[in-house]
Motif scaffolding. Structure first.
Motif, PDB file in Angstrom:
ATOM      1  N   GLN A 213       0.963  -1.227  -0.155  1.00  0.00           N
ATOM      2  CA  GLN A 213       0.027   0.032   0.162  1.00  0.00           C
ATOM      3  C   GLN A 213       0.918   1.248  -0.028  1.00  0.00           C
ATOM      4  OE1 GLN A 213      -2.962   0.338   3.230  1.00  0.00           O
ATOM      5  NE2 GLN A 213      -3.687   2.086   2.297  1.00  0.00           N
ATOM      6  N   ILE A 214       2.051   1.198   0.825  1.00  0.00           N
ATOM      7  CA  ILE A 214       2.944   2.337   0.831  1.00  0.00           C
ATOM      8  C   ILE A 214       3.500   2.446  -0.718  1.00  0.00           C
ATOM      9  CG2 ILE A 214       5.332   3.082   1.829  1.00  0.00           C
ATOM     10  CD1 ILE A 214       4.147   1.757   4.389  1.00  0.00           C
ATOM     11  N   GLY A 215       3.847   1.131  -1.286  1.00  0.00           N
ATOM     12  CA  GLY A 215       4.252   1.474  -2.461  1.00  0.00           C
ATOM     13  C   GLY A 215       3.521   2.120  -3.555  1.00  0.00           C
ATOM     14  N   ALA A 216       2.131   1.704  -3.481  1.00  0.00           N
ATOM     15  CA  ALA A 216       1.030   2.274  -4.390  1.00  0.00           C
ATOM     16  C   ALA A 216       1.328   3.683  -4.042  1.00  0.00           C
ATOM     17  CB  ALA A 216      -0.160   1.607  -4.030  1.00  0.00           C
ATOM     18  N   GLU A 217       1.157   4.174  -2.940  1.00  0.00           N
ATOM     19  CA  GLU A 217       1.019   5.624  -2.540  1.00  0.00           C
ATOM     20  C   GLU A 217       2.314   6.508  -3.234  1.00  0.00           C
ATOM     21  OE1 GLU A 217       1.162   6.636   1.610  1.00  0.00           O
ATOM     22  OE2 GLU A 217       1.148   8.752   1.059  1.00  0.00           O
ATOM     23  N   ARG A 218       3.516   5.791  -3.068  1.00  0.00           N
ATOM     24  CA  ARG A 218       4.695   6.532  -3.616  1.00  0.00           C
ATOM     25  C   ARG A 218       4.570   6.432  -5.070  1.00  0.00           C
ATOM     26  NH1 ARG A 218       8.826   3.518   0.388  1.00  0.00           N
ATOM     27  NH2 ARG A 218       8.591   4.952   2.171  1.00  0.00           N
ATOM     28  N   ALA A 219       4.056   5.431  -5.774  1.00  0.00           N
ATOM     29  CA  ALA A 219       3.931   5.286  -7.345  1.00  0.00           C
ATOM     30  C   ALA A 219       3.096   6.396  -7.580  1.00  0.00           C
ATOM     31  CB  ALA A 219       3.331   3.767  -7.587  1.00  0.00           C
ATOM     32  N   GLY A 220       2.065   6.873  -6.943  1.00  0.00           N
ATOM     33  CA  GLY A 220       1.312   8.130  -7.223  1.00  0.00           C
ATOM     34  C   GLY A 220       1.797   9.072  -6.826  1.00  0.00           C
ATOM     35  N   ARG A 221       2.558   9.271  -5.916  1.00  0.00           N
ATOM     36  CA  ARG A 221       3.354  10.643  -5.571  1.00  0.00           C
ATOM     37  C   ARG A 221       4.366  10.845  -6.595  1.00  0.00           C
ATOM     38  NH1 ARG A 221       4.908  10.161   0.564  1.00  0.00           N
ATOM     39  NH2 ARG A 221       6.753   9.408  -0.488  1.00  0.00           N
ATOM     40  N   ASP A 222       4.962   9.753  -7.071  1.00  0.00           N
ATOM     41  CA  ASP A 222       6.025  10.020  -8.074  1.00  0.00           C
ATOM     42  C   ASP A 222       5.808  10.067  -9.580  1.00  0.00           C
ATOM     43  OD1 ASP A 222       7.776   9.811  -6.055  1.00  0.00           O
ATOM     44  OD2 ASP A 222       8.554   7.731  -6.646  1.00  0.00           O
ATOM     45  N   ARG A 223       4.571  10.088  -9.483  1.00  0.00           N
ATOM     46  CA  ARG A 223       3.667  10.174 -11.006  1.00  0.00           C
ATOM     47  C   ARG A 223       4.071   9.090 -11.901  1.00  0.00           C
ATOM     48  NH1 ARG A 223       4.621  15.196  -9.107  1.00  0.00           N
ATOM     49  NH2 ARG A 223       2.873  16.785  -9.284  1.00  0.00           N
ATOM     50  N   LEU A 224       4.269   7.845 -11.132  1.00  0.00           N
ATOM     51  CA  LEU A 224       4.457   6.958 -12.066  1.00  0.00           C
ATOM     52  C   LEU A 224       3.000   6.393 -12.910  1.00  0.00           C
ATOM     53  CD1 LEU A 224       6.824   4.725  -9.988  1.00  0.00           C
ATOM     54  CD2 LEU A 224       7.488   6.202 -11.698  1.00  0.00           C
ATOM     55  N   GLN A 225       3.223   5.818 -14.004  1.00  0.00           N
ATOM     56  CA  GLN A 225       2.253   5.285 -14.891  1.00  0.00           C
ATOM     57  C   GLN A 225       1.787   4.139 -14.443  1.00  0.00           C
ATOM     58  OE1 GLN A 225       2.158   6.305 -18.780  1.00  0.00           O
ATOM     59  NE2 GLN A 225       0.242   5.424 -19.329  1.00  0.00           N
ATOM     60  N   LEU A 226       0.541   3.694 -13.925  1.00  0.00           N
ATOM     61  CA  LEU A 226      -0.020   2.600 -13.551  1.00  0.00           C
ATOM     62  C   LEU A 226      -1.133   2.106 -14.492  1.00  0.00           C
ATOM     63  CD1 LEU A 226      -0.323   3.115  -9.898  1.00  0.00           C
ATOM     64  CD2 LEU A 226       1.031   1.821 -10.827  1.00  0.00           C
ATOM     65  N   PRO A 227      -1.157   0.909 -14.673  1.00  0.00           N
ATOM     66  CA  PRO A 227      -2.308   0.540 -15.691  1.00  0.00           C
ATOM     67  C   PRO A 227      -3.790   0.578 -15.139  1.00  0.00           C
ATOM     68  CG  PRO A 227      -1.360  -1.580 -14.655  1.00  0.00           C
ATOM     69  CD  PRO A 227      -0.616  -0.242 -13.932  1.00  0.00           C
ATOM     70  N   GLY A 228      -4.773   0.370 -15.928  1.00  0.00           N
ATOM     71  CA  GLY A 228      -6.128   0.586 -15.465  1.00  0.00           C
ATOM     72  C   GLY A 228      -6.745  -0.920 -15.080  1.00  0.00           C
ATOM     73  N   GLY A 229      -8.030  -0.829 -14.662  1.00  0.00           N
ATOM     74  CA  GLY A 229      -8.337  -2.147 -14.458  1.00  0.00           C
ATOM     75  C   GLY A 229      -8.207  -2.896 -13.231  1.00  0.00           C
ATOM     76  N   PHE A 230      -7.457  -2.433 -12.243  1.00  0.00           N
ATOM     77  CA  PHE A 230      -7.256  -3.349 -11.134  1.00  0.00           C
ATOM     78  C   PHE A 230      -7.784  -2.353  -9.952  1.00  0.00           C
ATOM     79  CE2 PHE A 230      -3.439  -0.600 -10.977  1.00  0.00           C
ATOM     80  CZ  PHE A 230      -3.102  -0.449  -9.548  1.00  0.00           C
ATOM     81  N   VAL A 231      -8.328  -3.260  -9.125  1.00  0.00           N
ATOM     82  CA  VAL A 231      -8.853  -2.547  -7.779  1.00  0.00           C
ATOM     83  C   VAL A 231      -8.083  -3.094  -6.608  1.00  0.00           C
ATOM     84  CG1 VAL A 231     -11.034  -2.783  -6.080  1.00  0.00           C
ATOM     85  CG2 VAL A 231     -11.278  -2.978  -8.803  1.00  0.00           C
ATOM     86  N   MET A 232      -7.807  -1.772  -5.798  1.00  0.00           N
ATOM     87  CA  MET A 232      -6.894  -2.047  -4.811  1.00  0.00           C
ATOM     88  C   MET A 232      -7.607  -2.254  -3.502  1.00  0.00           C
ATOM     89  SD  MET A 232      -3.276   0.037  -4.514  1.00  0.00           S
ATOM     90  CE  MET A 232      -3.720   0.970  -3.186  1.00  0.00           C
TER      91      MET A 232
END
Ligand code: SF4
Ligand code: SF4
Length: 437
Positions: A15-34
């Motif tokens: 979950q922390i990794g996901a937050e950091r990915a968002g903060r760092d503006r990394l591109q994530l695929p669509g279609g998944f529910v966390m």
């Protein structure tokens, strides 16, 4: 259209990794529910199955490094349970890319993005296959005939024979000396061969052996109605003796003394049961070759689809199983397995039951014998037992440990050795004596 997946993410890492990915503006695929969870160990296999049944094309469970769990050993237990789930899905013919279990690989932003990207890409490359229909319980078009030939099983008890002299003598001695107050075995009555409780050495004159008759559940019910301090022996098949050991691990005989007088099965009876090793205290069908080994995933899906289609949801398999003894059963949870639906959704029903008894199924075959629809249930249970045997040399009923408990107890909460299984303070304290004669 992109795939739809559910990702269970541990709040301490992924979950922390996901937050950091968002903060760092990394591109994530669509279609998944966390779905954040307190620990990977808090994700029951039932919930993963339900996610598939409700439409997920893939499920990921992302937890902390093994050994770095914030809840001691929660993720170690999860790793064993989810590996069993993976083995179940493989047996059913489900594509392995539909389940991702990963520990410690998603705690940084870029790691999370890369793990999820890879998972969703692999999922997207899969077709909307027949395995999804099986996962979701859509069984339209299934034939009513079995998908492949399995050896026929003998449904009724074998012909009765006199008890072997050494077993009869030991049973008499136990009763005469007062070491046990009761011996449960079989006797010939007007109704045929039926279970009977013998309380004196003289009564044992009527005892017989009939190796196809399962007795461990009857014994469990009998002892459940007896007070603490009761001592009793069971004259039974080797698989029943292993089931009694599993019941003991589940703390079913607290304050009672149980003893098994084990009869080896004849080669002929063992053949009827599909049992590879009928010795007195020997491993059973884990040694049998996988009856579905020659089927590719498509063949497995067809085989199970056709088999599950015949299930009439009578609960016979659960009711007869000597190790299916939880006071409340997930298979009766109406939100999980809706009532009145026939055949029941295969994932919540059949996979859930197989997974719940995976580390305690002794291969007695009682479920398969009891099934009025002739479902090849041992092929499913046997594949999970085979997985545990290959992964951890584990055979249910051959000892007082379990791979899941052992994984979770690999280290004590304070770094010291944990209490042993079955010792006071252990995972499932057992203060009764179990001897297998
Ligand atoms: S073979 Fe069937 S009845 Fe016997 S222990 Fe396994 S699941 Fe239960
Ligand atoms: S005994 Fe057979 S028909 Fe009955 S619930 Fe079990 S699998 Fe289904």
């Amino acid at each position: 259209m992109s795939a739809v997946a559910v990702c269970f993410v541990c709040q301490w890492c992924a979950q922390i990794g996901a937050e950091r990915a968002g903060r760092d503006r990394l591109q994530l695929p669509g279609g998944f529910v966390m779905v954040p969870v307190p620990c990977a160990g808090a994700v029951p296999v039932d919930v993963v199955l339900r996610a598939f049944a409700d439409g997920a094309e893939g499920v990921a469970v992302l937890g902390c490094h093994l050994g770095g769990c914030h809840h001691n050993q929660g993720n170690r237990g999860a790793s064993v349970r989810l590996a069993l789930l993976g083995a179940t899905l493989a047996t059913l013919g489900v594509h392995p890319h539909r389940l991702l279990v990963s520990f410690g690989s998603a705690h940084e932003g870029h790691q999370f993005a890369s793990v999820v990207e890879g998972f969703m890409t692999r999922l997207g490359a899969l077709s909307q296959g027949a395995d999804l229909a099986l996962l979701r319980g859509r069984l339209e078009g299934a034939a009513l005939a079995p998908g492949c030939d399995l050896p026929p099983r003998e449904p009724e008890a074998g012909a009765p024979s006199p008890l072997p002299a050494d077993i009869l003598e030991e049973a008499r001695r136990l009763l005469a000396s007062g070491e046990v107050g009761h011996v449960l075995g079989l006797a010939v009555t007007d109704g045929g061969v039926l279970p009977e409780v013998f309380s004196t050495p003289q009564e044992l004159e009527r005892a017989v052996a009939a190796s196809k008759y399962p007795l461990a559940k009857t014994f469990w019910r009998f002892m459940g109605g007896m007070p603490q301090g009761t001592s009793a022996a069971l004259v039974c098949r080797p698989c029943d003796a292993r089931a009694v050991r599993e019941q003991t691990k589940m703390a079913q005989y607290e304050g009672q003394t149980v003893r098994c007088l084990t009869l080896g099965c004849s080669e002929e009876d063992a053949h009827k049961c599909g049992c590879a090793n009928p010795g007195v205290d020997a491993p059973s069908y884990v040694a049998l070759p996988d009856p579905l080994a020659d089927l590719d995933p498509a063949g497995r899906i067809a085989f199970w689809r056709d088999s599950f289609q015949r299930c009439i949801k009578c609960y016979g398999c659960r009711n007869v199983c000597p190790v299916c003894i939880c006071p409340s059963c997930r298979l009766e949870d109406e939100t999980f397995v809706p009532p009145g639906i026939l055949p029941p959704p295969p994932l919540p029903w059949h996979a859930c039951r197989a997974l719940h008894v995976a580390d305690r199924c002794v291969g007695c075959g009682a479920c398969q014998d009891a099934c009025p629809s002739g479902l090849p249930l041992l092929a499913l249970h046997g594949s999970l037992s085979g997985h545990l045997h290959r992964e951890s040399a584990y055979i249910a009923g051959m000892g007082m440990t379990s791979p899941i408990a052992a994984a979770m107890a690999a280290q004590g909460p304070c770094g010291g050795p944990p209490p042993a299984w079955g010792e006071p303070g252990g995972a499932r304290g057992a203060d009764r004596e179990v001897r297998h004669g």
